[in-house]
Design a protein around this motif. Structure first.
Motif, PDB file in Angstrom:
ATOM      1  N   ILE A   1      65.198  34.728 -65.441  1.00 32.53           N
ATOM      2  CA  ILE A   1      66.128  33.596 -65.365  1.00 32.53           C
ATOM      3  C   ILE A   1      67.315  33.917 -64.459  1.00 32.53           C
ATOM      4  O   ILE A   1      67.681  33.114 -63.585  1.00 32.53           O
ATOM      5  N   LEU A   2      67.911  35.094 -64.634  1.00 34.15           N
ATOM      6  CA  LEU A   2      69.073  35.449 -63.821  1.00 34.15           C
ATOM      7  C   LEU A   2      68.694  35.640 -62.360  1.00 34.15           C
ATOM      8  O   LEU A   2      69.473  35.297 -61.460  1.00 34.15           O
ATOM      9  N   PHE A   3      67.502  36.173 -62.112  1.00 35.18           N
ATOM     10  CA  PHE A   3      67.044  36.331 -60.730  1.00 35.18           C
ATOM     11  C   PHE A   3      66.880  34.960 -60.058  1.00 35.18           C
ATOM     12  O   PHE A   3      67.288  34.765 -58.906  1.00 35.18           O
ATOM     13  N   VAL A   4      66.289  34.016 -60.785  1.00 37.54           N
ATOM     14  CA  VAL A   4      66.105  32.664 -60.243  1.00 37.54           C
ATOM     15  C   VAL A   4      67.454  32.002 -59.981  1.00 37.54           C
ATOM     16  O   VAL A   4      67.668  31.378 -58.934  1.00 37.54           O
ATOM     17  N   ILE A   5      68.384  32.117 -60.934  1.00 32.38           N
ATOM     18  CA  ILE A   5      69.721  31.541 -60.752  1.00 32.38           C
ATOM     19  C   ILE A   5      70.399  32.138 -59.528  1.00 32.38           C
ATOM     20  O   ILE A   5      71.025  31.425 -58.729  1.00 32.38           O
ATOM     21  N   MET A   6      70.258  33.448 -59.368  1.00 34.76           N
ATOM     22  CA  MET A   6      70.854  34.116 -58.215  1.00 34.76           C
ATOM     23  C   MET A   6      70.283  33.585 -56.909  1.00 34.76           C
ATOM     24  O   MET A   6      71.027  33.271 -55.971  1.00 34.76           O
ATOM     25  N   ARG A   7      68.965  33.452 -56.844  1.00 35.90           N
ATOM     26  CA  ARG A   7      68.326  32.993 -55.603  1.00 35.90           C
ATOM     27  C   ARG A   7      68.651  31.520 -55.321  1.00 35.90           C
ATOM     28  O   ARG A   7      68.890  31.142 -54.171  1.00 35.90           O
ATOM     29  N   VAL A   8      68.648  30.684 -56.364  1.00 33.01           N
ATOM     30  CA  VAL A   8      68.991  29.273 -56.181  1.00 33.01           C
ATOM     31  C   VAL A   8      70.425  29.130 -55.690  1.00 33.01           C
ATOM     32  O   VAL A   8      70.746  28.213 -54.923  1.00 33.01           O
ATOM     33  N   SER A   9      71.281  30.067 -56.104  1.00 33.89           N
ATOM     34  CA  SER A   9      72.682  30.045 -55.672  1.00 33.89           C
ATOM     35  C   SER A   9      72.853  30.561 -54.248  1.00 33.89           C
ATOM     36  O   SER A   9      73.974  30.596 -53.736  1.00 33.89           O
ATOM     37  N   GLY A  10      71.755  30.985 -53.638  1.00 31.26           N
ATOM     38  CA  GLY A  10      71.807  31.437 -52.249  1.00 31.26           C
ATOM     39  C   GLY A  10      72.141  32.903 -52.075  1.00 31.26           C
ATOM     40  O   GLY A  10      72.490  33.334 -50.971  1.00 31.26           O
ATOM     41  N   HIS A  11      72.002  33.684 -53.150  1.00 32.84           N
ATOM     42  CA  HIS A  11      72.323  35.108 -53.079  1.00 32.84           C
ATOM     43  C   HIS A  11      71.051  35.957 -53.120  1.00 32.84           C
ATOM     44  O   HIS A  11      69.969  35.484 -53.488  1.00 32.84           O
ATOM     45  N   HIS A  12      71.203  37.221 -52.749  1.00 39.07           N
ATOM     46  CA  HIS A  12      70.112  38.196 -52.806  1.00 39.07           C
ATOM     47  C   HIS A  12      70.560  39.375 -53.662  1.00 39.07           C
ATOM     48  O   HIS A  12      71.738  39.521 -53.990  1.00 39.07           O
ATOM     49  N   LEU A  13      69.596  40.216 -54.031  1.00 39.21           N
ATOM     50  CA  LEU A  13      69.946  41.447 -54.731  1.00 39.21           C
ATOM     51  C   LEU A  13      70.818  42.307 -53.821  1.00 39.21           C
ATOM     52  O   LEU A  13      70.734  42.207 -52.591  1.00 39.21           O
ATOM     53  N   PRO A  14      71.657  43.151 -54.404  1.00 35.68           N
ATOM     54  CA  PRO A  14      72.550  43.989 -53.586  1.00 35.68           C
ATOM     55  C   PRO A  14      71.757  44.849 -52.607  1.00 35.68           C
ATOM     56  O   PRO A  14      70.612  45.237 -52.875  1.00 35.68           O
ATOM     57  N   PRO A  15      72.341  45.162 -51.454  1.00 35.46           N
ATOM     58  CA  PRO A  15      71.657  46.005 -50.467  1.00 35.46           C
ATOM     59  C   PRO A  15      71.528  47.438 -50.972  1.00 35.46           C
ATOM     60  O   PRO A  15      72.094  47.808 -52.002  1.00 35.46           O
ATOM     61  N   ARG A  16      70.777  48.238 -50.236  1.00 32.38           N
ATOM     62  CA  ARG A  16      70.641  49.643 -50.602  1.00 32.38           C
ATOM     63  C   ARG A  16      72.002  50.319 -50.592  1.00 32.38           C
ATOM     64  O   ARG A  16      72.881  49.979 -49.811  1.00 32.38           O
ATOM     65  N   GLY A  17      72.121  51.292 -51.483  1.00 34.49           N
ATOM     66  CA  GLY A  17      73.394  52.001 -51.538  1.00 34.49           C
ATOM     67  C   GLY A  17      73.543  52.758 -52.836  1.00 34.49           C
ATOM     68  O   GLY A  17      72.716  52.642 -53.763  1.00 34.49           O
ATOM     69  N   ARG A  18      74.619  53.520 -52.913  1.00 38.64           N
ATOM     70  CA  ARG A  18      74.882  54.348 -54.100  1.00 38.64           C
ATOM     71  C   ARG A  18      75.090  53.511 -55.352  1.00 38.64           C
ATOM     72  O   ARG A  18      74.877  53.993 -56.473  1.00 38.64           O
ATOM     73  N   HIS A  19      75.474  52.249 -55.141  1.00 39.19           N
ATOM     74  CA  HIS A  19      75.740  51.399 -56.306  1.00 39.19           C
ATOM     75  C   HIS A  19      74.484  51.176 -57.159  1.00 39.19           C
ATOM     76  O   HIS A  19      74.594  50.835 -58.333  1.00 39.19           O
ATOM     77  N   TRP A  20      73.288  51.388 -56.575  1.00 40.64           N
ATOM     78  CA  TRP A  20      72.071  51.212 -57.377  1.00 40.64           C
ATOM     79  C   TRP A  20      71.958  52.267 -58.481  1.00 40.64           C
ATOM     80  O   TRP A  20      71.304  52.030 -59.502  1.00 40.64           O
ATOM     81  N   LEU A  21      72.602  53.417 -58.302  1.00 38.89           N
ATOM     82  CA  LEU A  21      72.639  54.412 -59.381  1.00 38.89           C
ATOM     83  C   LEU A  21      73.408  53.866 -60.581  1.00 38.89           C
ATOM     84  O   LEU A  21      73.000  54.034 -61.738  1.00 38.89           O
ATOM     85  N   PHE A  22      74.516  53.185 -60.298  1.00 41.79           N
ATOM     86  CA  PHE A  22      75.312  52.601 -61.372  1.00 41.79           C
ATOM     87  C   PHE A  22      74.614  51.380 -61.967  1.00 41.79           C
ATOM     88  O   PHE A  22      74.731  51.122 -63.173  1.00 41.79           O
ATOM     89  N   ILE A  23      73.882  50.644 -61.147  1.00 40.31           N
ATOM     90  CA  ILE A  23      73.096  49.522 -61.665  1.00 40.31           C
ATOM     91  C   ILE A  23      72.046  50.035 -62.645  1.00 40.31           C
ATOM     92  O   ILE A  23      71.840  49.464 -63.726  1.00 40.31           O
TER      93      ILE A  23
END
Length: 306
Positions: A48-70
């Motif tokens: 549900i949250l993935f669909v809401i994000m995409r409908v809102s025109g957003h994508h998952l965060p780009p590659r980076g160190r923040h994925w460790l915290f995610i």
């Protein structure tokens, strides 16, 4: 409706939704295993949250160190606490599980003292944490802590879930630079990728015989208590910020007790009510509430405990 009234209405709605999760877990446990309950709600919320994000025109965060915290936030904010609370509620009333969640601010203060450089324990925080954990001991029972029966283990398991929530909150501070909807969707998707394979391997959910009300409860957990709750959180954060949102620490246990009493006839005993009051008092002291009440115009300057 003014923004002030709307923000309070959303806060109460969020507390009511989160408080209901303990009821739905208890009902689902009648025919579904704890890991499958956790996996089901996380997977639904992730989609549900993935669909809401995409409908809102957003994508998952780009590659980076923040994925460790995610990943850390996914494990500590969803996978572990959802699983631990579900395991704990096999032996504990839903209302008591909700009350145990009132310890999250106490764990957050302790963990922030250990894990950060700028949020050390002050005298006031130390007193509040001490008072709060006295309430926890009263809640569980000193004798029960010495004789670890099933109910005591269940309560301690749920308390570990509260600790996970606290750790997740601290880790998530490293994601402040990301848009909140993107980070929320990413955390839930990663959490689903973590727990669904585990549930499939260990629970083999296709061998279960879930009842209709059990399946409905898991759906309500995923759609309402997880996905919808996250949308409301983002709305509140946009309107009033994190400090206002933290008021939920006081409201969620109250709604959890209310739903348990209304639908499951779980009426907390006198010692539970007393312990709950002591825990909330500890949270109030630790968060500087007493000082603000006594000295509303006094600047809050607190010397760290060394």
């Amino acid at each position: 409706m003014s923004n002030t009234l709307l923000s309070y209405a959303l806060l109460i709605l969020l507390a009511a939704i989160w408080g209901s999760s303990f009821l739905f877990i208890k009902v689902a446990l009648g025919s579904i295993t704890p890991l499958t309950i956790a996996a089901g709600r996380i997977a639904l919320a992730g989609v549900i949250l993935f669909v809401i994000m995409r409908v809102s025109g957003h994508h998952l965060p780009p590659r980076g160190r923040h994925w460790l915290f995610i990943g850390g936030a996914a494990a500590l904010g969803n996978v572990l606490p959802f699983s631990l609370i579900s395991f704990g509620e096999r032996h504990v009333d839903s209302s008591l599980a909700a009350i145990m969640m009132s310890t999250i601010p106490l764990f957050t203060i302790l963990m922030a003292h250990i894990m950060t450089d700028d949020e050390k324990l002050s005298t006031e925080k130390s007193v509040g944490v001490a008072v709060g954990f006295v309430g926890v001991v009263i809640l569980i029972g000193p004798a029960a802590l010495l004789d670890l029966g099933a109910q005591t283990v269940g309560q301690l398991t749920i308390a570990c879930g509260a600790l996970c929530y606290a750790l997740s909150g601290i880790i998530s501070r490293n994601l402040r630079h990301l848009p909140k909807l993107q980070s929320s969707a990413a955390i839930m998707v990663v959490a689903a990728l973590m727990i669904v394979p585990i549930a499939l391997i260990y629970d083999r959910p296709w061998t279960l015989s879930p009842t209709a009300i059990g399946v409905t409860s898991v759906v309500m957990l995923g759609v309402m208590a997880t996905a919808l709750a996250q949308v409301v959180i983002l709305w509140i954060l946009q309107m009033r910020g994190a400090s206002f949102l933290s008021l939920n620490n006081y409201l969620v246990p109250l709604f959890g007790v209310f739903w348990g009493a209304v639908f499951l006839s779980e009426w907390p005993g006198t010692h539970v009510k007393f312990a709950f009051a002591i825990i909330l008092l500890g949270v109030l002291i630790a968060q500087g509430g007493v000082t603000k009440l006594l000295h509303p115009r006094r600047k809050d300057v607190r010397k760290p405990v060394t």
